[in-house]
Design a protein around this motif. Structure first.
Motif, PDB file in Angstrom:
ATOM      1  N   ILE A   1       4.778  76.918  98.913  1.00 55.48           N
ATOM      2  CA  ILE A   1       4.516  75.691  98.608  1.00 55.48           C
ATOM      3  C   ILE A   1       2.846  75.546  98.743  1.00 55.48           C
ATOM      4  N   LEU A   2       2.531  75.540  99.802  1.00 54.47           N
ATOM      5  CA  LEU A   2       1.095  75.525 100.242  1.00 54.47           C
ATOM      6  C   LEU A   2       0.144  76.381  99.246  1.00 54.47           C
ATOM      7  N   LEU A   3       0.595  77.607  99.424  1.00 50.47           N
ATOM      8  CA  LEU A   3      -0.384  78.347  98.361  1.00 50.47           C
ATOM      9  C   LEU A   3      -0.456  77.843  96.984  1.00 50.47           C
ATOM     10  N   ILE A   4       1.003  77.571  96.583  1.00 49.61           N
ATOM     11  CA  ILE A   4       0.695  77.115  95.141  1.00 49.61           C
ATOM     12  C   ILE A   4       0.024  75.856  95.220  1.00 49.61           C
ATOM     13  N   ALA A   5       0.090  74.983  95.804  1.00 48.35           N
ATOM     14  CA  ALA A   5      -0.598  73.586  95.662  1.00 48.35           C
ATOM     15  C   ALA A   5      -1.856  73.868  96.011  1.00 48.35           C
ATOM     16  N   THR A   6      -2.559  74.845  96.900  1.00 48.55           N
ATOM     17  CA  THR A   6      -3.918  75.219  97.097  1.00 48.55           C
ATOM     18  C   THR A   6      -4.603  75.547  95.760  1.00 48.55           C
ATOM     19  N   ALA A   7      -3.584  76.617  95.197  1.00 39.56           N
ATOM     20  CA  ALA A   7      -4.127  77.217  93.768  1.00 39.56           C
ATOM     21  C   ALA A   7      -4.244  76.156  92.743  1.00 39.56           C
ATOM     22  N   PHE A   8      -3.377  75.294  92.711  1.00 37.21           N
ATOM     23  CA  PHE A   8      -3.475  74.270  91.710  1.00 37.21           C
ATOM     24  C   PHE A   8      -4.849  73.292  91.967  1.00 37.21           C
ATOM     25  N   LEU A   9      -5.067  72.942  93.250  1.00 40.04           N
ATOM     26  CA  LEU A   9      -6.000  72.195  93.500  1.00 40.04           C
ATOM     27  C   LEU A   9      -7.277  73.068  93.170  1.00 40.04           C
TER      28      LEU A   9
ATOM     29  N   SER B   1      -8.008  75.285  91.005  1.00 40.06           N
ATOM     30  CA  SER B   1      -8.418  75.527  89.652  1.00 40.06           C
ATOM     31  C   SER B   1      -8.665  74.153  88.997  1.00 40.06           C
ATOM     32  N   ASN B   2      -8.028  73.174  89.498  1.00 37.59           N
ATOM     33  CA  ASN B   2      -8.556  71.712  88.738  1.00 37.59           C
ATOM     34  C   ASN B   2      -9.685  71.452  89.116  1.00 37.59           C
ATOM     35  N   LEU B   3     -10.098  71.582  90.681  1.00 39.56           N
ATOM     36  CA  LEU B   3     -11.562  71.265  90.980  1.00 39.56           C
ATOM     37  C   LEU B   3     -12.627  72.071  90.498  1.00 39.56           C
ATOM     38  N   THR B   4     -12.323  73.160  90.077  1.00 46.60           N
ATOM     39  CA  THR B   4     -13.242  74.220  89.852  1.00 46.60           C
ATOM     40  C   THR B   4     -13.434  74.615  88.210  1.00 46.60           C
ATOM     41  N   TYR B   5     -12.054  74.438  87.780  1.00 46.69           N
ATOM     42  CA  TYR B   5     -12.177  74.864  86.118  1.00 46.69           C
ATOM     43  C   TYR B   5     -11.623  73.982  85.240  1.00 46.69           C
ATOM     44  N   SER B   6     -11.438  72.754  85.744  1.00 47.97           N
ATOM     45  CA  SER B   6     -11.012  71.709  84.735  1.00 47.97           C
ATOM     46  C   SER B   6     -12.168  71.521  83.870  1.00 47.97           C
ATOM     47  N   ASN B   7     -11.947  70.643  82.873  1.00 50.10           N
ATOM     48  CA  ASN B   7     -13.142  70.374  82.039  1.00 50.10           C
ATOM     49  C   ASN B   7     -14.342  69.541  82.598  1.00 50.10           C
ATOM     50  N   ALA B   8     -13.670  68.386  83.609  1.00 53.20           N
ATOM     51  CA  ALA B   8     -14.472  67.719  84.515  1.00 53.20           C
ATOM     52  C   ALA B   8     -15.310  68.549  85.273  1.00 53.20           C
ATOM     53  N   ALA B   9     -14.660  69.507  85.816  1.00 53.67           N
ATOM     54  CA  ALA B   9     -15.472  70.415  86.777  1.00 53.67           C
ATOM     55  C   ALA B   9     -16.591  71.264  86.134  1.00 53.67           C
ATOM     56  N   LEU B  10     -16.322  71.848  84.762  1.00 52.10           N
ATOM     57  CA  LEU B  10     -17.129  72.696  84.285  1.00 52.10           C
ATOM     58  C   LEU B  10     -18.188  71.779  83.550  1.00 52.10           C
ATOM     59  N   ALA B  11     -17.788  70.606  83.154  1.00 48.77           N
ATOM     60  CA  ALA B  11     -19.186  70.047  82.238  1.00 48.77           C
ATOM     61  C   ALA B  11     -19.666  68.717  83.133  1.00 48.77           C
ATOM     62  N   SER B  12     -20.062  69.047  84.275  1.00 49.31           N
ATOM     63  CA  SER B  12     -20.601  68.016  84.909  1.00 49.31           C
ATOM     64  C   SER B  12     -22.263  68.078  84.704  1.00 49.31           C
ATOM     65  N   LEU B  13     -22.858  67.076  84.461  1.00 46.92           N
ATOM     66  CA  LEU B  13     -24.270  67.066  84.478  1.00 46.92           C
ATOM     67  C   LEU B  13     -25.017  66.317  85.361  1.00 46.92           C
ATOM     68  N   ASP B  14     -26.121  66.792  85.693  1.00 46.75           N
ATOM     69  CA  ASP B  14     -27.181  66.088  86.631  1.00 46.75           C
ATOM     70  C   ASP B  14     -28.520  65.835  86.048  1.00 46.75           C
ATOM     71  N   ALA B  15     -29.065  65.018  86.529  1.00 45.49           N
ATOM     72  CA  ALA B  15     -30.666  64.581  85.843  1.00 45.49           C
ATOM     73  C   ALA B  15     -31.564  65.967  86.009  1.00 45.49           C
ATOM     74  N   ALA B  16     -31.332  66.466  87.241  1.00 44.36           N
ATOM     75  CA  ALA B  16     -32.094  67.757  87.558  1.00 44.36           C
ATOM     76  C   ALA B  16     -31.704  68.844  86.436  1.00 44.36           C
TER      77      ALA B  16
ATOM     78  N   ARG C   1      -7.723  78.662  84.552  1.00 41.48           N
ATOM     79  CA  ARG C   1      -7.551  77.690  83.602  1.00 41.48           C
ATOM     80  C   ARG C   1      -6.059  77.552  83.378  1.00 41.48           C
ATOM     81  N   SER C   2      -5.300  78.494  83.478  1.00 45.14           N
ATOM     82  CA  SER C   2      -3.782  78.272  83.082  1.00 45.14           C
ATOM     83  C   SER C   2      -3.038  77.339  84.295  1.00 45.14           C
ATOM     84  N   LEU C   3      -3.986  77.106  85.372  1.00 43.69           N
ATOM     85  CA  LEU C   3      -3.173  76.129  86.311  1.00 43.69           C
ATOM     86  C   LEU C   3      -3.788  74.568  86.267  1.00 43.69           C
ATOM     87  N   VAL C   4      -4.757  74.591  85.167  1.00 45.26           N
ATOM     88  CA  VAL C   4      -5.440  73.227  85.094  1.00 45.26           C
ATOM     89  C   VAL C   4      -4.432  72.414  84.414  1.00 45.26           C
ATOM     90  N   PHE C   5      -4.489  70.970  84.819  1.00 40.81           N
ATOM     91  CA  PHE C   5      -3.605  70.401  84.159  1.00 40.81           C
ATOM     92  C   PHE C   5      -4.287  68.884  84.019  1.00 40.81           C
TER      93      PHE C   5
END
Lengths: 182, 264
Positions: free
Chosen positions: B98-106, B108-123, B260-264
């Motif tokens: 369960i921990l491994l699966i949860a980590t994998a989900f976390l 993938s969502n932190l790194t490969y979600s649309n939000a994570a991939l499409a972050s912009l900064d001024a620099a 990306r398949s784990l992203v929700f």
């Protein structure tokens, strides 16, 4: 433990009154049948009695020359045990019949419906059970153990003549019970 | 009272104990006498029943002697076949899984979600947020400067208000739209960001144009306008002169990642 012989062999051995096959049937099928009774609050003695009746029913069927079993002996014995147990409990007035287990079992076990001879054997068995203990013992010694009358007399504390006459009377009583009075 | 029939013979017939000659004789008699036949049949049935019952009774007695009925009785409740140690190991394995699966989900969502991939900064956009503090008195120019000052202070709402005052007639309009797009983006108003970025793309200078395209691309990803996004992404990734070509290629790779398949 599985039956060590094929179904045909098994039927042949039953008709030849081979005692070993009955033991094999016990070893193969007693446990699931007894489970019905034991889990329903019955005792080991109840389970043994029920299984004996179920076996008897099966052995009687096997006497029919046209008898052949296509499949599911286990299912047949299981269902027969259930029916006998329900009947017993009903007679003891402790139990409301539930047919739900029967409904879970296949209607066809590959075993033919009761024949006339089978009906007679089952009725005769019921009549024997209703007979007096003395008649039951005397007839058993005469027709199963196959003791000579002198030995029966000794075992039951009768005279030889009494054994003969008593046996005759017991048989008449059975005939009457069967509904054929002469 | 004398019996009608010889019951000794009937019994011996039922037990199969007549010899050949006696049997032939008896069979002839029962053929001629229906009543005798019925008696003989009845005795035969009784003998048969007792023999069958006897077989069962004997088998039962033999098995009883061998303790069969003591061992054959099923237990009332099924006990768990697993020993305590086995159950513990199973519990640990389940927890780790369960921990491994949860980590994998976390992950993938932190790194490969649309939000994570499409972050912009001024620099990343190379936006000049240095506010000199000087105002020329010219409305549009001052509004632009105030907008910059607001962006610098991360007051994106105020920045939006300033940049919105700059009209298309003004030469700084496309640049203002770029900054406005950025301000909208930071307020998570991705549809408005896309609209403003679109208005900035006709800019004459390549830098503004390409930055606007990059803001537009990221905005399209955030609002799931898939077809437009994929078209623009392919365009940028194929353009060797585009300042965001490498970033576009990296984005392409990340979008195709199995994570990306784990992203929700």
């Amino acid at each position: 433990m599985k039956l060590t012989h094929s179904k045909k062999d098994w039927i042949r051995r039953i008709r030849q009154k081979d005692k070993k096959v009955v033991q094999e049937l016990y070893e193969a099928h007693y446990k699931p049948c007894s489970a019905i009774i034991l889990r329903d609050g019955g005792t080991v003695e109840d389970a043994r009695e029920v299984f004996q009746e179920a076996l008897f029913s099966l052995l009687v069927k096997a006497q029919n020359p046209d008898f052949s079993i296509r499949s599911n002996l286990k299912g047949y014995l299981y269902r027969t045990c259930f029916n006998i147990w329900v009947k017993m409990k009903r007679e003891q007035r402790k139990y409301e019949s539930t047919d739900k287990v029967l409904n879970d079992l296949p209607d066809q076990d590959g075993i033919p419906e009761k024949q006339e001879q089978e009906e007679r054997y089952l009725l005769l068995n019921d009549c024997i059970k209703k007979a007096s203990p003395a008649c039951q013992k005397l007839l058993e010694l005469s027709y199963y153990t196959d003791m000579i009358d002198e030995k029966i007399a000794e075992a039951m504390n009768y005279t030889k003549l009494f054994v003969r006459n008593k046996r005759r009377r017991c048989m008449k009583a059975l005939r009457a019970c069967m509904g054929v009075v002469k | 009272m004398e019996e009608k029939y010889n019951y000794d013979d009937i019994e011996r017939f039922a037990k199969g104990k007549l010899d050949e000659e006696e049997l032939a004789d008896f069979k002839q008699k029962i053929q001629q006498d229906q009543e005798l036949k019925e008696e003989a049949d009845f005795y035969g049935e009784v003998v048969d029943v007792f023999r069958l019952k006897g077989m069962i009774k004997d088998a039962d007695a033999e098995l009883d002697k061998a303790g069969f009925f003591n061992t054959a009785a099923p237990s009332p409740t099924k006990s768990n076949p697993l020993k305590p140690l086995g159950r513990r190991i199973l519990a640990y394995a389940a927890t780790i899984s369960i921990l491994l699966i949860a980590t994998a989900f976390l992950y993938s969502n932190l790194t490969y979600s649309n939000a994570a991939l499409a972050s912009l900064d001024a620099a990343e956009l190379g936006l000049d947020l240095d506010d000199t503090g000087m105002r020329s008195g010219e409305a549009a120019a001052d509004a632009f400067a105030d907008g910059i000052a607001s962006l610098s202070a991360a007051d994106y709402a105020a920045a939006s208000r300033f940049f919105e005052t700059i009209t298309p007639e003004n030469e700084a309009y496309t640049q203002a739209q770029l900054y406005l797009a950025f301000a909208h983006y930071k307020q998570n108003n991705y549809a408005d960001a896309a609209e403003s970025a679109q208005k900035a793309t006709p800019a004459l200078d390549a830098a503004t144009r390409q930055k606007a395209e990059w803001v537009l691309l990221n905005s399209l990803l955030r609002i799931n306008r898939v077809n437009e996004f994929q078209e623009l992404l392919a365009q940028i990734a194929a353009n060797n002169d585009h300042r965001y070509q490498e970033a576009a290629k990296e984005l392409e790779q990340n979008l195709n990642s199995p994570w990306r398949s784990l992203v929700f």
